[in-house]
Design an enzyme around this catalytic site. Sequence first.
Site, mmCIF file in Angstrom:
data_model
loop_
_atom_site.group_PDB
_atom_site.id
_atom_site.type_symbol
_atom_site.label_atom_id
_atom_site.label_comp_id
_atom_site.label_asym_id
_atom_site.label_seq_id
_atom_site.Cartn_x
_atom_site.Cartn_y
_atom_site.Cartn_z
ATOM 1 C CG HIS A 196 -1.829 -3.816 1.741
ATOM 2 N ND1 HIS A 196 -1.414 -4.709 2.822
ATOM 3 C CD2 HIS A 196 -0.899 -2.689 1.695
ATOM 4 C CE1 HIS A 196 -0.150 -4.399 3.139
ATOM 5 N NE2 HIS A 196 0.153 -3.252 2.624
ATOM 6 C CD GLU A 197 -0.540 -0.136 -0.755
ATOM 7 O OE1 GLU A 197 -0.323 0.801 0.126
ATOM 8 O OE2 GLU A 197 0.321 -0.891 -0.884
ATOM 9 C CG HIS A 200 -0.459 1.262 4.467
ATOM 10 N ND1 HIS A 200 -0.031 1.037 5.595
ATOM 11 C CD2 HIS A 200 -0.138 0.351 3.327
ATOM 12 C CE1 HIS A 200 1.096 -0.014 5.465
ATOM 13 N NE2 HIS A 200 0.914 -0.644 4.174
ATOM 14 C CG HIS A 203 -2.659 3.480 10.688
ATOM 15 N ND1 HIS A 203 -1.338 2.514 10.738
ATOM 16 C CD2 HIS A 203 -2.741 3.929 11.953
ATOM 17 C CE1 HIS A 203 -0.937 2.627 12.025
ATOM 18 N NE2 HIS A 203 -1.563 3.441 12.791
#
Length: 402
Positions: A196-197, A200, A203
């Site tokens: 998940h991190e 980020h 992105h």
Amino acid sequence: ARLLGFASWADYALADKMVGTAASASAFIDRVVAASEEAAERDYRALLQRKRQDRPGATGIDRWETGYLRELVRRSEYDFDSQQVRPYFPYERVRAGVLDLSARLFGVTFRRMTDPPVWHPSVEGWEMLEDGELVGRFYLDMHPRPGKYGHAAHFRVRTGTTDGALPESALVCNFPGGKPGEPGLLDHGDVETFLHEFGHLMHSLLARQRWSGVSGVRTEWDFVEAPSQMLEEWGWDPRVLGRFARHHETGEPIPAELVGRLKRATDFGRALDMRTQMSYARISLSLYDRPPAQVNTDSIVSAVTRAYTPVPPMEGTHMQASFTHLNGYSAFYYTYMWSLVIAKDLFSKFDRKDLLAPEPARRYRRLILERGGSAPAARMVEEFLGRPFSFDAWRSWLETGS
């Protein structure tokens, strides 16, 4: 908010989000609550039935019991103990696996820095390269220590732009490991958090626009979680996990059968969790969608919790006082579920039989990640999907787990 022509702070805060208005956010919350009602009741009955094995005649479940009872049901009904998978997730292998996965999907390579300018000796510095050219840097601060931030998060260090400003980011987490001789065995939830991190982070590093205000993760707040939530999907695929999830003592890859049991056990309780999350979303919205004189936080928390979940609130605990999102997010805690609906739809365009296929990942990079906030998120999503996003993929996941 009223000076600017808005009826409430909620309407003001949501005006620049995908959802647009407080009324639309409220309708979204209602839709998720309605969709999850039957499954949530089924989950609750299973927990209550398990409690009655130890306490015959029990008529309800208290909030502090839910995690314990869920683990008991997973062991008895799904033949799964969450500790069974930990030997397959030593930190060093998970880190290598996440880096290798991201490199394959997005066409980049990673190189560890030899003497990075870091704030603690345990922090690693990494460079991201594309076709041999340095295109980004990031720092991994992944293990606990006294006085450190206690959760997991991605932080921008510098926003990249097309005029030469190199993007830099940091992941700050608290995973097991980091000490000599300690394998640092993660549970699967930690693996999800890492993915998940890192979603980020990718992105942030890949989105380089002319203006820093629309580069990186500077997109609508109710879209920004979608890329990170979508990357979690690769953590459920047995073939992907088999590339790096190996027993820390024997080197045996994680069995596909164990991954299947993990997934089935994790699916249990999802709808009940969803109702809890929507109660938080409704509390968040309700504290900001009316005049302050009409806000009694204890009354709102109690009423919403009773309406949205079968597990009663713990009276006198004032949970809102520790609900830190009410400060940073104010009225828009709904964004996590909104982003998840989009993430499930985005993932529907990937080949489940070959999640490492480069073409859909590169197209996703080009149409979503690289553009940052340079276009409305709804338009970017529509261009990637070939249609406006819908609830269909999310509903299928809720009902069938796939």
